[in-house]
Design a protein around this motif. Structure first.
Motif, mmCIF file in Angstrom:
data_model
loop_
_atom_site.group_PDB
_atom_site.id
_atom_site.type_symbol
_atom_site.label_atom_id
_atom_site.label_comp_id
_atom_site.label_asym_id
_atom_site.label_seq_id
_atom_site.Cartn_x
_atom_site.Cartn_y
_atom_site.Cartn_z
ATOM 1 N N GLY A 59 1.201 -1.417 0.072
ATOM 2 C CA GLY A 59 0.364 -0.239 0.049
ATOM 3 C C GLY A 59 0.457 1.096 -0.013
ATOM 4 O O GLY A 59 0.567 2.472 -0.238
ATOM 5 N N ALA A 60 2.430 1.270 0.005
ATOM 6 C CA ALA A 60 3.226 2.349 0.294
ATOM 7 C C ALA A 60 3.808 2.013 -0.890
ATOM 8 O O ALA A 60 5.080 1.425 -1.114
ATOM 9 C CB ALA A 60 3.884 2.086 1.851
ATOM 10 N N PRO A 61 4.186 3.327 -1.484
ATOM 11 C CA PRO A 61 5.417 3.546 -3.063
ATOM 12 C C PRO A 61 6.435 2.700 -1.868
ATOM 13 O O PRO A 61 7.570 2.624 -1.223
ATOM 14 C CB PRO A 61 6.280 5.181 -2.550
ATOM 15 N N LEU A 62 7.016 1.808 -2.808
ATOM 16 C CA LEU A 62 8.457 0.883 -2.660
ATOM 17 C C LEU A 62 9.008 1.202 -2.895
ATOM 18 O O LEU A 62 10.233 2.700 -3.311
ATOM 19 C CB LEU A 62 8.258 0.091 -4.732
ATOM 20 N N ASP A 63 9.432 1.495 -1.298
ATOM 21 C CA ASP A 63 11.240 1.612 -1.467
ATOM 22 C C ASP A 63 12.337 1.598 -2.114
ATOM 23 O O ASP A 63 12.669 -0.030 -1.934
ATOM 24 C CB ASP A 63 11.301 1.682 0.770
ATOM 25 N N ARG A 64 13.303 1.949 -2.320
ATOM 26 C CA ARG A 64 14.401 1.142 -3.208
ATOM 27 C C ARG A 64 15.255 0.239 -2.220
ATOM 28 O O ARG A 64 15.677 -0.436 -2.924
ATOM 29 C CB ARG A 64 15.373 1.979 -3.572
ATOM 30 N N ARG A 65 15.462 0.940 -1.110
ATOM 31 C CA ARG A 65 16.196 -0.111 -0.161
ATOM 32 C C ARG A 65 15.452 -1.286 0.353
ATOM 33 O O ARG A 65 16.181 -2.570 0.961
ATOM 34 C CB ARG A 65 15.953 0.279 0.984
ATOM 35 N N ALA A 66 14.156 -1.588 0.060
ATOM 36 C CA ALA A 66 13.246 -2.786 -0.143
ATOM 37 C C ALA A 66 13.818 -3.650 -1.637
ATOM 38 O O ALA A 66 13.378 -4.965 -0.973
ATOM 39 C CB ALA A 66 11.607 -2.511 0.336
ATOM 40 N N LEU A 67 14.029 -3.159 -1.974
ATOM 41 C CA LEU A 67 14.206 -3.986 -3.277
ATOM 42 C C LEU A 67 15.969 -4.676 -4.110
ATOM 43 O O LEU A 67 16.989 -3.687 -3.768
ATOM 44 C CB LEU A 67 13.573 -3.637 -3.973
ATOM 45 N N ALA A 68 16.252 -5.253 -4.305
ATOM 46 C CA ALA A 68 16.727 -6.286 -5.088
ATOM 47 C C ALA A 68 16.797 -6.442 -6.000
ATOM 48 O O ALA A 68 16.236 -7.251 -6.511
ATOM 49 C CB ALA A 68 17.827 -7.265 -3.628
ATOM 50 N N TYR A 69 17.618 -5.390 -7.401
ATOM 51 C CA TYR A 69 17.264 -5.826 -8.818
ATOM 52 C C TYR A 69 18.849 -6.422 -8.892
ATOM 53 O O TYR A 69 19.541 -5.860 -9.300
ATOM 54 C CB TYR A 69 17.914 -4.641 -8.993
ATOM 55 N N MET A 70 18.609 -7.605 -10.107
ATOM 56 C CA MET A 70 19.769 -8.672 -10.240
ATOM 57 C C MET A 70 19.687 -8.302 -11.898
ATOM 58 O O MET A 70 18.616 -8.890 -12.998
ATOM 59 C CB MET A 70 20.190 -9.727 -10.088
ATOM 60 N N PRO A 71 20.948 -7.155 -13.047
ATOM 61 C CA PRO A 71 20.037 -6.761 -14.499
ATOM 62 C C PRO A 71 20.260 -8.221 -15.033
ATOM 63 O O PRO A 71 21.026 -9.011 -14.092
ATOM 64 C CB PRO A 71 20.936 -5.844 -14.366
ATOM 65 N N GLN A 72 20.338 -7.900 -16.224
ATOM 66 C CA GLN A 72 21.015 -9.234 -17.345
ATOM 67 C C GLN A 72 22.269 -9.296 -17.434
ATOM 68 O O GLN A 72 22.964 -10.536 -17.285
ATOM 69 C CB GLN A 72 20.082 -8.532 -18.545
ATOM 70 N N ASN A 73 22.788 -8.514 -17.387
ATOM 71 C CA ASN A 73 24.078 -8.443 -17.521
ATOM 72 C C ASN A 73 24.828 -8.043 -15.942
ATOM 73 O O ASN A 73 25.400 -7.026 -15.987
ATOM 74 C CB ASN A 73 24.678 -7.073 -18.474
ATOM 75 N N THR A 74 25.913 -8.935 -15.730
ATOM 76 C CA THR A 74 26.113 -8.981 -14.149
ATOM 77 C C THR A 74 27.918 -9.247 -13.798
ATOM 78 O O THR A 74 28.542 -9.253 -13.395
ATOM 79 C CB THR A 74 25.555 -9.746 -13.222
ATOM 80 N N ASP A 75 27.971 -9.082 -15.659
ATOM 81 C CA ASP A 75 29.263 -9.555 -15.547
ATOM 82 C C ASP A 75 30.998 -8.681 -14.942
ATOM 83 O O ASP A 75 30.582 -8.043 -15.312
ATOM 84 C CB ASP A 75 30.039 -10.181 -16.993
ATOM 85 N N VAL A 76 31.691 -9.610 -13.274
ATOM 86 C CA VAL A 76 32.738 -8.282 -13.400
ATOM 87 C C VAL A 76 33.460 -8.716 -14.090
ATOM 88 O O VAL A 76 34.517 -9.544 -14.692
ATOM 89 C CB VAL A 76 32.682 -8.916 -12.011
ATOM 90 N N ARG A 77 34.338 -7.738 -14.370
ATOM 91 C CA ARG A 77 35.813 -7.672 -14.679
ATOM 92 C C ARG A 77 37.141 -7.550 -14.720
ATOM 93 O O ARG A 77 37.858 -7.804 -14.758
ATOM 94 C CB ARG A 77 35.788 -6.883 -16.771
ATOM 95 N N SER A 78 36.981 -6.679 -13.210
ATOM 96 C CA SER A 78 37.481 -6.425 -12.337
ATOM 97 C C SER A 78 38.156 -7.232 -11.451
ATOM 98 O O SER A 78 37.376 -8.453 -11.435
ATOM 99 C CB SER A 78 37.669 -5.137 -11.854
ATOM 100 N N ALA A 79 39.390 -7.267 -10.931
ATOM 101 C CA ALA A 79 39.509 -8.416 -9.386
ATOM 102 C C ALA A 79 39.378 -8.214 -8.702
ATOM 103 O O ALA A 79 39.627 -8.369 -7.754
ATOM 104 C CB ALA A 79 41.114 -8.066 -9.882
ATOM 105 N N LEU A 80 38.334 -7.670 -8.110
ATOM 106 C CA LEU A 80 37.041 -7.697 -7.028
ATOM 107 C C LEU A 80 37.649 -9.368 -6.173
ATOM 108 O O LEU A 80 37.146 -9.867 -6.830
ATOM 109 C CB LEU A 80 36.093 -6.838 -6.968
ATOM 110 N N THR A 81 37.644 -8.889 -5.233
ATOM 111 C CA THR A 81 37.171 -10.772 -4.454
ATOM 112 C C THR A 81 36.047 -11.198 -4.554
ATOM 113 O O THR A 81 34.851 -9.557 -4.364
ATOM 114 C CB THR A 81 38.351 -10.911 -3.319
ATOM 115 N N VAL A 82 35.330 -12.369 -3.795
ATOM 116 C CA VAL A 82 34.628 -11.976 -3.735
ATOM 117 C C VAL A 82 33.372 -12.034 -2.598
ATOM 118 O O VAL A 82 32.467 -11.281 -2.232
ATOM 119 C CB VAL A 82 34.048 -14.165 -3.004
ATOM 120 N N LEU A 83 34.309 -12.005 -1.530
ATOM 121 C CA LEU A 83 33.559 -11.454 -0.391
ATOM 122 C C LEU A 83 33.666 -9.843 -0.936
ATOM 123 O O LEU A 83 32.928 -9.571 -0.156
ATOM 124 C CB LEU A 83 35.172 -11.309 0.582
ATOM 125 N N GLU A 84 34.830 -8.975 -1.492
ATOM 126 C CA GLU A 84 34.465 -7.441 -1.276
ATOM 127 C C GLU A 84 32.931 -7.199 -2.383
ATOM 128 O O GLU A 84 32.282 -6.267 -2.061
ATOM 129 C CB GLU A 84 35.254 -6.892 -2.271
#
Lengths: 354, 216
Positions: free
Chosen positions: B62-87
């Motif tokens: 009943g209230a406008p959807l708060d962006r903090r309450a949602l998680a969105y996984m886009p189609q292209n999620t490939d990560v090219r940089s050397a971030l670690t999994v934990l990061e």
């Protein structure tokens, strides 16, 4: 089997463990900077052994040994401080640029900032007599203004075309060629004396450092630092790629815009007092990422420290090689920096798990 | 708990790519979005996530959807940089991260990785993982946000059948106790009507004509 245990033990407390390792790396780099500064201060046309250097340092600018105090505090200290500050500025702005442009080739050179500063300096040298300011102020002011102008042009192009990283890089390279041509034109028109001065400025040298220049660069660095620190995690998130960062709530265009302004300020501060020393801005970020990884809480200070240590080291080297006439530090950085960059790339490759 | 979408229109490049979409999805269920190529599935999900300008209203309870309450996984999620999994996992809680990283955030990240069978990988960098492992990491990163609404755009395209079933099993509604307050996904949107994904979903929103969408 040993591999399995290594993985299992790494999984226990990786975060705390790894942070300690990164802090140790930062401390080592800080020590390297101090060592480079000490060597830089003790080398020069007249030399100064460490047992004279230390007392003169402790005695301050008004110490009893007048000659040592003058050499150290009036001649060498501004150069050494400038080397550290300019190196830090270039390291910081280089890493930020590579992150916001998502491009490992980005540096103050690539975006045409250095070329613009060179053009500004050339204008000031050429029209020295008709300017209201004495050359010692006019050259840095003109270089600074021209760097900001170049940044403004790139920003406008990006704004009109939608600010994708590719467009920013393309605009930067176009601006680079534009200012380089203007600068060549001025060199073509210049008298032999002015030409010599322009070329010497373009080499990049710390010898024009004064205490007021040091304070100006320090001030700009100090003003930009809080903004850089605030965006540490946002910049790290940008390393996930555009779509991922946006989906996590990063306003990528706004982040790029403010970081771009910061890098323009830092680069302008660094190059307008010293000339074209762009190479540090390319390799310090690579060195930093190879050692501490992508987390910008560590990579940004590491890049700054690495840049400062490299430039201080290059300055000492330039003085040590030819004690009489100092080799401009801009020449030394590229000559030492290229083998260093190769070494970093090879080491980073080895350190990566298969 | 329900997600109400009323009269959503999306304009992209001068053409209307979504036309007056009104859907009502009740909480605690998985909804698959299906339709032919170019029907506007990705556009719908990105607009729902608030990343595309749109008109109409999106209401959560009943209230406008708060962006903090949602998680969105886009189609292209490939990560090219050397971030670690934990990061990468920690970045899922971007709003909370400060100069120091909270130990509870690290513990949550490791627990989630363990649930997806990625426990040993926390120190590895993203480019050293397989494509499927990377996608699982990005999926767990979204769960770090403890979303009430989870929106995913082809979240399992790089996974084998077994891992698709497993991964979607994790995001299916589960009793709050089992969810361990790590995640309580109440709506999952998944593309590709022909995949395993739609077997795991209880409801399907179908777009038979470009820009139109309805429940079936």
């Amino acid at each position: 089997m040993t591999g399995m245990t290594a993985i299992a033990s790494a999984g226990v407390q990786p975060a705390t463990y790894r942070a300690t390792g990164k802090l140790v790396a930062l401390a080592f780099c800080g020590l390297a900077l101090l060592a480079a500064l000490a060597v830089d201060l003790s080398t020069g046309p007249s030399g100064m052994p460490l047992d004279t250097l230390l007392p003169a340092l402790l005695a301050g600018p008004h110490g009893a040994d007048r000659m040592a105090a003058t050499i150290l505090w009036q001649l060498r200290m501004p150069e050494a401080a400038m080397a550290a500050l300019v190196g830090a500025c270039l390291g910081l702005s280089g890493l930020q640029m590579q992150t916001i442009l998502d491009n490992p080739l980005a540096s103050p050179f690539t975006l045409g900032f250095s070329a613009a500063a060179g053009f500004g300096a050339a204008v000031a040298i050429l029209f020295e007599l008709s300017l209201p300011l004495p050359a010692i102020y006019a050259i840095p002011v003109a270089a600074f203004a021209m760097t900001l102008l170049a940044a403004g042009i790139i920003y406008l192009i990006a704004r009109v075309t939608g600010a994708s990283p590719e467009v920013l890089v393309l605009a930067g390279i176009a601006v680079l060629f534009f200012f380089q041509s203007l600068q060549s034109f001025l060199q073509y028109m210049a008298s032999p004396e002015a030409l010599q001065q322009i070329v010497f400025w373009l080499f990049g040298s710390l010898q024009k450092s004064t205490w007021s220049a040091v304070f100006t660069v320090a001030l700009i660095l100090a003003v930009t630092l809080p903004f850089i620190i605030r965006d540490c995690w946002q910049l790290t998130a940008l390393r996930l790629g555009e779509d991922n960062a946006a989906s996590l709530g990063v306003k990528t265009w706004a982040l790029r815009r403010r970081t771009f302004v910061l890098t323009a300020l830092l680069t302008a501060a660094a190059v307008s007092f010293t000339g074209t020393i762009g190479f540090i801005g390319l390799i310090a970020p690579h060195a930093a990422r190879a050692v501490v990884g992508e987390d910008h809480r560590f990579a940004l200070p590491m890049s700054a420290l690495a840049g400062a240590a490299m430039l201080a080291g290059a300055s000492a080297f330039g003085k040590a090689v030819s004690p009489g006439g100092v080799i401009p530090v801009g020449i030394v950085t590229a000559v030492i920096g290229v083998p260093l960059l190769f070494a970093i790339l090879v080491l980073a490759r080895k350190g990566r798990p298969a | 708990m329900s997600l109400e979408i009323r009269n959503m229109n999306v304009m992209r490049g001068g053409t209307r790519t979504l036309c007056d979409v009104s859907l009502s999805l009740s909480g605690g269920q998985v909804t698959a979005v299906a339709g032919p190529n170019g029907a506007g599935k990705s556009t719908f999900l990105a607009a729902l996530a608030g990343l595309l300008p749109h008109d109409g209203t999106v209401l959560w309870n009943g209230a406008p959807l708060d962006r903090r309450a949602l998680a969105y996984m886009p189609q292209n999620t490939d990560v090219r940089s050397a971030l670690t999994v934990l990061e990468v996992m920690l970045l899922g809680r971007l709003d909370r991260l400060g100069v120091r990283v909270g130990q509870d955030d690290v513990a949550d990240a490791l627990a989630l990785l363990a649930r997806f069978g990625l426990a040993g990988l926390s120190g590895r960098t993203m480019p050293t993982l397989s494509g499927g492992q990377r996608q699982l990491v990005m999926l767990s990163q979204r769960l770090m946000r403890r979303p009430q609404v989870l929106i995913m755009d082809e979240p399992t395209s790089a996974l084998d059948i077994r891992h698709q079933m497993e991964a979607l099993g994790h995001v299916k509604p589960m009793p709050v106790t089992a969810a361990r307050r790590c995640s309580s996904p109440c709506m999952t949107s998944i593309l590709r009507h022909d995949s395993v994904a739609s077997c795991c979903s209880s409801h399907t929103a179908v777009s038979r004509r470009p820009g139109r969408m309805q429940m079936c």
